[in-house]
Design an enzyme around this catalytic site. Structure first.
Site, PDB file in Angstrom:
ATOM      1  N   ARG A 177      44.968 -12.878 -10.760  1.00  0.00           N
ATOM      2  CA  ARG A 177      43.558 -11.663 -10.604  1.00  0.00           C
ATOM      3  C   ARG A 177      42.442 -12.497 -10.169  1.00  0.00           C
ATOM      4  O   ARG A 177      41.526 -11.896  -9.509  1.00  0.00           O
ATOM      5  CB  ARG A 177      43.558 -10.916 -11.949  1.00  0.00           C
ATOM      6  CG  ARG A 177      44.533  -9.967 -12.346  1.00  0.00           C
ATOM      7  CD  ARG A 177      44.480  -9.448 -13.715  1.00  0.00           C
ATOM      8  NE  ARG A 177      43.243  -8.579 -13.730  1.00  0.00           N
ATOM      9  CZ  ARG A 177      42.533  -8.517 -14.762  1.00  0.00           C
ATOM     10  NH1 ARG A 177      43.200  -9.087 -16.036  1.00  0.00           N
ATOM     11  NH2 ARG A 177      41.551  -7.781 -15.042  1.00  0.00           N
TER      12      ARG A 177
ATOM     13  N   CYS B 247      36.047 -30.327 -27.297  1.00  0.00           N
ATOM     14  CA  CYS B 247      36.784 -30.738 -28.085  1.00  0.00           C
ATOM     15  C   CYS B 247      38.071 -31.385 -27.930  1.00  0.00           C
ATOM     16  O   CYS B 247      38.645 -32.075 -29.061  1.00  0.00           O
ATOM     17  CB  CYS B 247      37.207 -29.486 -29.193  1.00  0.00           C
ATOM     18  SG  CYS B 247      38.250 -28.318 -28.525  1.00  0.00           S
TER      19      CYS B 247
ATOM     20  N   HIS C   4      33.110  -6.819 -20.836  1.00  0.00           N
ATOM     21  CA  HIS C   4      34.252  -7.348 -21.042  1.00  0.00           C
ATOM     22  C   HIS C   4      34.282  -8.867 -20.518  1.00  0.00           C
ATOM     23  O   HIS C   4      35.263  -9.446 -20.239  1.00  0.00           O
ATOM     24  CB  HIS C   4      35.418  -6.728 -20.675  1.00  0.00           C
ATOM     25  CG  HIS C   4      35.346  -5.021 -21.233  1.00  0.00           C
ATOM     26  ND1 HIS C   4      35.996  -4.155 -20.706  1.00  0.00           N
ATOM     27  CD2 HIS C   4      34.928  -4.741 -22.370  1.00  0.00           C
ATOM     28  CE1 HIS C   4      35.978  -2.984 -21.435  1.00  0.00           C
ATOM     29  NE2 HIS C   4      35.397  -3.331 -22.654  1.00  0.00           N
TER      30      HIS C   4
ATOM     31  N   TYR D  72      46.184 -14.188 -14.876  1.00  0.00           N
ATOM     32  CA  TYR D  72      44.489 -14.207 -14.742  1.00  0.00           C
ATOM     33  C   TYR D  72      44.394 -15.078 -13.393  1.00  0.00           C
ATOM     34  O   TYR D  72      43.468 -15.021 -12.701  1.00  0.00           O
ATOM     35  CB  TYR D  72      43.964 -14.838 -15.843  1.00  0.00           C
ATOM     36  CG  TYR D  72      43.665 -13.717 -16.737  1.00  0.00           C
ATOM     37  CD1 TYR D  72      44.605 -13.665 -18.133  1.00  0.00           C
ATOM     38  CD2 TYR D  72      42.862 -12.791 -16.803  1.00  0.00           C
ATOM     39  CE1 TYR D  72      44.297 -12.605 -18.959  1.00  0.00           C
ATOM     40  CE2 TYR D  72      42.668 -11.844 -17.829  1.00  0.00           C
ATOM     41  CZ  TYR D  72      43.421 -11.471 -18.800  1.00  0.00           C
ATOM     42  OH  TYR D  72      43.403 -10.684 -19.712  1.00  0.00           O
TER      43      TYR D  72
ATOM     44  N   CYS E 176      36.798 -24.039 -29.743  1.00  0.00           N
ATOM     45  CA  CYS E 176      35.502 -24.476 -30.095  1.00  0.00           C
ATOM     46  C   CYS E 176      34.299 -23.743 -29.235  1.00  0.00           C
ATOM     47  O   CYS E 176      34.982 -22.793 -28.516  1.00  0.00           O
ATOM     48  CB  CYS E 176      35.144 -25.986 -29.769  1.00  0.00           C
ATOM     49  SG  CYS E 176      35.105 -26.226 -28.076  1.00  0.00           S
TER      50      CYS E 176
ATOM     51  N   CYS F 113      36.819 -21.977 -24.521  1.00  0.00           N
ATOM     52  CA  CYS F 113      37.975 -22.686 -25.366  1.00  0.00           C
ATOM     53  C   CYS F 113      38.418 -21.880 -26.188  1.00  0.00           C
ATOM     54  O   CYS F 113      37.682 -21.165 -26.853  1.00  0.00           O
ATOM     55  CB  CYS F 113      37.211 -24.054 -25.987  1.00  0.00           C
ATOM     56  SG  CYS F 113      38.239 -24.877 -27.007  1.00  0.00           S
TER      57      CYS F 113
ATOM     58  N   CYS G 211      40.235 -28.416 -23.331  1.00  0.00           N
ATOM     59  CA  CYS G 211      38.804 -28.349 -23.540  1.00  0.00           C
ATOM     60  C   CYS G 211      37.972 -29.711 -23.382  1.00  0.00           C
ATOM     61  O   CYS G 211      38.457 -30.490 -24.110  1.00  0.00           O
ATOM     62  CB  CYS G 211      38.490 -27.724 -24.846  1.00  0.00           C
ATOM     63  SG  CYS G 211      36.725 -27.385 -25.395  1.00  0.00           S
TER      64      CYS G 211
END
Ligand code: BV8
Length: 288
Positions: A75, A189, A126, A72, A137, A134, A186
């Site tokens: 991309r 959390c 999408h 990712y 959470c 996260c 995250c």
């Protein structure tokens, strides 16, 4: 460049467009091909020696978050280095001209947004490469364009050597392994890993968005459905064009590099249109 082959007359389409009050577009990776982003059925289908679709799953992420984030991160980097093409701008222009136009895109590259497509007339089916969630959470960062996303992913954001493929794409060049502790966790959390805000295979699309789309389709007859640069393989996105069709009245218009692919494998109705070629060339002409 040879003029695109079409199976329908552009002038007949234009007279249908002139009277159209409600238009739905369903867009796929072919729309961004001319911007330089490979499609899933073309070069983009494989990333190194992985099937792209096999990396676009929660299982893959849980198994090897570093590998999926490198996929990712690459991309994100590619999407940031390219620009919207004339088709993105033609759709944004149509939205400004026709308030009854709604664009549903399967693409996560943010190119519609960068083409200033009015947000109220665009649904990112999408999600987006540039929103961050996260894994545990409800934390959501709607827009993050950091490139690299974090220091550990820097190899994905290096410029490729001139006229050579990006080293990260070469399955023979070992990928730096990225342990989970080197990936951002995250901030809310403090436990879950951050993940791309895209819908992976096996994950549900946003319920509220699906409800809004159903309401929009059912509100009134749809005059035109534009099916642009998609192989129509992925559900539920592939179902919206038929859902919007009122028999004998709605025209489904397929714009695809290979018409057989883009949903015309079923016999088109007489009120339908097909235009074969590059969306970036065809759409500005069709929507002028
Ligand atoms: C879900 C984000 C339900 C990630 C993507 C029936 C109903 C519901 C689900 C399913 C179903 N059948 C199967 C499923 C499961 C699955 C699915 O559809 N599988 C497929 C492979 C059969 N669907 C899901 O998992 C969806 N979730 O339904 O949840 C559920 C219910 C209960 C419990 C749990 C879940 C989620 C699907 C979303 C997946 N995420 N993207 C990421 O990008 O990394 S999909 C991803 O692949 C893209 O977003 C895009 O949607 C898809 C690729 O499709 P295309 O865009 O069409 O691109 P493609 O390369 O295939 O084609 C390009 C076309 O362009 C070609 O036709 C080519 O000819 C043309 N072209 C090329 N160049 C040009 C051009 N045309 C014009 N001009 C050019 N220059």
């Amino acid at each position: 460049m040879a003029p695109p082959k079409t199976y329908s007359s552009i002038s007949a389409f234009h007279s249908k467009l002139l009277g159209a009050k409600r238009i739905l577009a369903v867009c796929g990776a072919g729309l961004s091909a001319s911007s330089g982003l490979p499609t899933f059925r073309g070069k983009g289908g494989m990333w190194r020696n992985h099937e792209a679709m096999s990396l676009a799953t929660l299982d893959a992420f849980e198994r090897d978050p570093g590998l999926v984030w490198m996929f990712y991160g690459y991309r994100r980097h590619m999407a940031l280095t390219v620009k919207p093409n004339a088709a993105h701008y033609a759709l944004a222009e149509l939205a400004r001209k026709v308030p009854g136009f709604m664009c549903l895109t399967q693409n996560v590259d943010n190119l519609h947004i960068r083409a200033s497509h009015p947000p109220s007339q665009l649904k990112l089916l999408h999600g987006s490469l540039f929103s961050i969630k996260c894994t545990r959470c409800s934390f959501l960062q709607p827009s993050n364009a950091d490139d690299p996303f974090c220091p550990a992913l820097a190899p994905a954001s290096l410029p490729p050597p001139p006229n050579q493929p990006h080293p990260i794409l070469d399955p023979n060049t070992p990928l730096p392994s990225v342990p989970a502790q080197d990936l951002p966790h995250c901030p809310k959390c403090q436990i879950g890993l951050q993940r791309p805000g895209v819908v992976w295979f096996g994950e549900q699309l946003d319920h509220q968005m699906l409800e809004d789309i159903d309401k929009w389709i059912e509100a009134e007859k749809v005059d035109l459905v534009l099916v642009i640069g998609t192989s129509g393989v992925v559900w539920p996105a592939a179902g919206f064009s038929e859902q919007a069709r009122t028999k004998g009245e709605t025209s489904v218009v397929v714009v695809n590099m290979e018409l057989e692919e883009g949903g015309r494998n079923n016999r088109p109705e007489k009120e339908d249109f097909g235009f074969e070629g590059d969306a970036a060339v065809l759409l500005p002409r069709l929507l002028e």
